[in-house]
Design an enzyme around this catalytic site. Structure first.
Site, PDB file in Angstrom:
ATOM      1  N   HIS A   1      78.429 -24.219  38.081  1.00  0.00           N
ATOM      2  CA  HIS A   1      77.493 -24.578  39.154  1.00  0.00           C
ATOM      3  C   HIS A   1      77.078 -26.050  39.073  1.00  0.00           C
ATOM      4  O   HIS A   1      77.197 -26.802  40.044  1.00  0.00           O
ATOM      5  CB  HIS A   1      76.252 -23.674  39.069  1.00  0.00           C
TER       6      HIS A   1
ATOM      7  N   HIS B   1      77.734 -28.223  46.998  1.00  0.00           N
ATOM      8  CA  HIS B   1      78.084 -27.169  46.028  1.00  0.00           C
ATOM      9  C   HIS B   1      78.459 -25.872  46.731  1.00  0.00           C
ATOM     10  O   HIS B   1      79.490 -25.263  46.438  1.00  0.00           O
ATOM     11  CB  HIS B   1      76.920 -26.900  45.075  1.00  0.00           C
TER      12      HIS B   1
ATOM     13  N   HIS C   1      73.283 -29.743  46.920  1.00  0.00           N
ATOM     14  CA  HIS C   1      73.489 -28.300  46.834  1.00  0.00           C
ATOM     15  C   HIS C   1      74.247 -27.761  48.044  1.00  0.00           C
ATOM     16  O   HIS C   1      74.935 -26.731  47.935  1.00  0.00           O
ATOM     17  CB  HIS C   1      72.160 -27.572  46.637  1.00  0.00           C
TER      18      HIS C   1
ATOM     19  N   ASP D   1      73.017 -30.299  37.291  1.00  0.00           N
ATOM     20  CA  ASP D   1      72.134 -29.600  38.229  1.00  0.00           C
ATOM     21  C   ASP D   1      70.764 -30.270  38.263  1.00  0.00           C
ATOM     22  O   ASP D   1      70.204 -30.541  39.334  1.00  0.00           O
ATOM     23  CB  ASP D   1      72.026 -28.144  37.799  1.00  0.00           C
TER      24      ASP D   1
END
Length: 362
Positions: free
Chosen positions: A269, A255, A252, A169
């Protein structure tokens, strides 16, 4: 365009912090509700109760159901009426649930992560999921957490997979902020990125290049060394401030698209973001693509679709791409390259091919 910097007023990190955090907790209130699942409660209850007793604080524990979804937030909010502040203890979902509860009830929030798997603890953003784990809404809250407490000894004792996911991340933070800056894009709050945000985002990448592997070794040994402390701060504080004040982009967006595929729900995540970063580097033809790939491989992060539980099929990829172009246009606009659905599909396949080739080379 207005430049705007978001940040919690206080972040505290160190080994065995929870046993001596009463003075910090007293700043936000006397009667506190701690949201934690059964496992996390077993970790944090004793040190929190001891420090609460020392500082004349009243703490109650509310069991978190495991998913940050609308019904769970409403249930917890009803139980928090009458408390001075709410503490979210655990991973990103528990922390986001506490932030949503605090926002709904109108009380301060204390983030108390027990893993360094995401940058959720410092952000004024919360992810509200559907019951199946897919993203329902990215909600912008009225205020940042009032206090962030990170006990690095507890983080070191957690399964290393969570730390590694947090690195995935945090690694994306620099590349997304740089993309946003180059594109003249906006942060999630609709403002221009700040130099401070960009600098913090860049430091995420620099810290991980230098310290990620050593930090992982220390975590595997349960040792709270300088490298691990650096990476914990990077995963949580630097990454959180970097993305809020630097901007998000394709990593993201990928994601969020991947969460629409049930077979990817076992991936954390940061693991999905890591593959999204590889896709972003491919799409941008970033000069660091090989270095990013090497670090992802060295840390054991996913570099192929299969490692995320996703088939290399046009139908599955189309669902991801369709979601990105339907729901994630703000992040696409933060990219300095123009992307079409066909171009994004090609970038995902090329990233997967790079990952598979690298895996085969060992």
């Amino acid at each position: 365009m207005i430049r705007h910097f978001e940040s919690p007023p206080l972040y505290v990190q160190g080994p065995n912090l929870l046993a001596r955090c009463g003075a910090y907790l007293g700043r936000v209130g006397v009667r506190l509700a701690v949201i934690a699942d059964a496992v996390v409660e077993g970790i944090v209850r004793d040190p929190l109760e001891r420090t609460a007793e020392e500082h004349d604080l009243d703490i109650i524990f509310l069991q978190f159901g495991g998913e940050c979804e609308r019904g769970e937030v409403e249930r917890l909010a009803a139980l928090c009426l009458g408390v001075d502040a709410v503490v979210g203890a655990g991973g990103g979902r528990a922390v986001d649930a506490a932030k949503l509860v605090g926002d709904r009830v109108g009380i301060p929030v204390v983030s108390c992560p027990t893993v360094a798997s995401t940058d959720a603890p410092v952000s004024r953003v919360a992810v509200l999921n559907h019951a199946d784990g897919s993203v329902e809404e990215i909600r912008l809250l009225s205020r940042s957490p009032a206090l962030v407490l990170v006990d690095s000894q507890i983080v070191a004792a957690a399964p290393p997979r969570y730390l590694v996911a947090g690195m995935g991340d945090a690694m994306a933070t620099w590349f997304e902020a740089r993309a946003c800056w180059r594109a003249g894009g906006k942060t999630l709050f609709g403002h221009a990125p700040t130099w401070a945000g960009l600098s913090l985002a860049r430091q995420c990448w620099e810290n991980l290049r230098r310290h990620a592997r050593e930090a992982l070794s220390q975590a595997q040994a349960g040792v709270v060394g300088e490298a691990l402390e650096t990476v914990i701060e990077t995963n949580i504080l630097l990454s959180g401030l970097g993305f809020e004040n630097g901007g998000l982009a394709l990593a993201h967006a990928i994601h969020n698209g991947l969460t629409r595929i049930p077979s990817t729900h076992e991936a954390l995540h940061g693991e999905k973001v890591a593959f999204g970063l590889l896709v972003q580097c491919v799409a941008e033809e970033a000069e660091e693509v090989e270095e990013v790939l090497s670090l992802l491989l060295g840390l054991g992060l996913p570099v192929t679709l299969g490692e995320l539980g996703l088939e290399r099929s046009e139908e599955a990829l189309f669902r991801v791409v369709e979601y990105v172009f339907e729901k994630e246009t703000n992040k696409l606009e933060n990219e300095p390259v123009q992307l079409s659905p066909e171009g994004l599909m090609e970038a995902m396949l090329r990233a997967d091919a790079l990952g598979r080739a690298a895996r085969s080379r060992g």
